[in-house]
Write a protein that holds these residues in place. Sequence first.
Motif, PDB file in Angstrom:
ATOM      1  N   GLY A  30       0.803  -1.211   0.000  1.00 38.56           N
ATOM      2  CA  GLY A  30       0.000   0.000   0.000  1.00 38.56           C
ATOM      3  C   GLY A  30       0.835   1.259   0.000  1.00 38.56           C
ATOM      4  O   GLY A  30       2.055   1.228  -0.173  1.00 38.56           O
ATOM      5  N   LEU A  31       0.147   2.384   0.196  1.00 33.79           N
ATOM      6  CA  LEU A  31       0.756   3.702   0.193  1.00 33.79           C
ATOM      7  C   LEU A  31       0.556   4.373   1.542  1.00 33.79           C
ATOM      8  O   LEU A  31      -0.345   4.007   2.307  1.00 33.79           O
ATOM      9  N   SER A  32       1.397   5.365   1.809  1.00 32.92           N
ATOM     10  CA  SER A  32       1.272   6.099   3.064  1.00 32.92           C
ATOM     11  C   SER A  32       1.545   7.577   2.826  1.00 32.92           C
ATOM     12  O   SER A  32       2.174   7.966   1.837  1.00 32.92           O
ATOM     13  N   TYR A  33       1.061   8.393   3.753  1.00 33.78           N
ATOM     14  CA  TYR A  33       1.355   9.827   3.747  1.00 33.78           C
ATOM     15  C   TYR A  33       2.079  10.118   5.048  1.00 33.78           C
ATOM     16  O   TYR A  33       1.519   9.977   6.127  1.00 33.78           O
ATOM     17  N   ASN A  34       3.353  10.531   4.958  1.00 37.16           N
ATOM     18  CA  ASN A  34       4.226  10.606   6.132  1.00 37.16           C
ATOM     19  C   ASN A  34       4.730  12.017   6.384  1.00 37.16           C
ATOM     20  O   ASN A  34       5.010  12.783   5.465  1.00 37.16           O
ATOM     21  N   LYS A  35       4.852  12.357   7.700  1.00 37.08           N
ATOM     22  CA  LYS A  35       5.539  13.579   8.121  1.00 37.08           C
ATOM     23  C   LYS A  35       6.430  13.229   9.302  1.00 37.08           C
ATOM     24  O   LYS A  35       5.961  12.684  10.295  1.00 37.08           O
ATOM     25  N   ASN A  36       7.727  13.548   9.182  1.00 38.38           N
ATOM     26  CA  ASN A  36       8.619  13.401  10.325  1.00 38.38           C
ATOM     27  C   ASN A  36       8.564  14.662  11.183  1.00 38.38           C
ATOM     28  O   ASN A  36       7.873  15.622  10.853  1.00 38.38           O
ATOM     29  N   GLY A  37       9.331  14.651  12.297  1.00 32.30           N
ATOM     30  CA  GLY A  37       9.323  15.795  13.197  1.00 32.30           C
ATOM     31  C   GLY A  37      10.184  16.938  12.698  1.00 32.30           C
ATOM     32  O   GLY A  37      10.654  16.955  11.554  1.00 32.30           O
TER      33      GLY A  37
END
Length: 203
Positions: A30-37
């Motif tokens: 699948g796919l993901s939408y990511n944000k790190n700090g």
Amino acid sequence: MKKTLFIAVFALMGITAFGQSGSGFGIKAGLSYNKNGDLVGTVGDAAQNITEGAEGKTGYHFGFWGKLDFPKLYLRPEVVYTRTKSTYSVNGDSNDYDVSKIDVPVLLGYKLVGPLHVFAGPAFQYTLSNDLGDLDIEDVENDFTVGLNAGVGVNLGKLGLDVRYERGFSENEAQLIGDNIADISGRVDSRPSQVIFSASLKL
């Protein structure tokens, strides 16, 4: 400890293949939408402090799962390769922060009604690599960290669809290395915060 964890998960996945009705194993992707700090650092020798939040980007994952099924509950361990990406604007330049890791979620699920179910559980994470655009960056402080997965899904025969939220619990940073006056030095928070969309197939 890492070896023991992975051996135990693979053993459990093998056992679930011969379990009760509804138990089994399969593949997922699948796919993901990511944000790190935040990225926190200084530019050159001017001690100019910067704090830059990440912009989210799309990543992907694929792996295997096993399931031990009960009348209203189920236990589902997974072993997943994950590639996440987020973007930082540093000194006017856009730099993608790429992280590759192995995720091992161990999920406890509850069947609501029909094919609908909810789930949650810890996700054990092992960082394979991290890279921040053209900037020099060291490996993360802790290769092995722990996070949380929680979400909702539906089962349609052998096909399963789910959406979940993952958040890294363990504090984890990677150091930026500056080697001349134009460089930036500092650290970036590598903990993931991502929404994950997955499709799974029972084999």
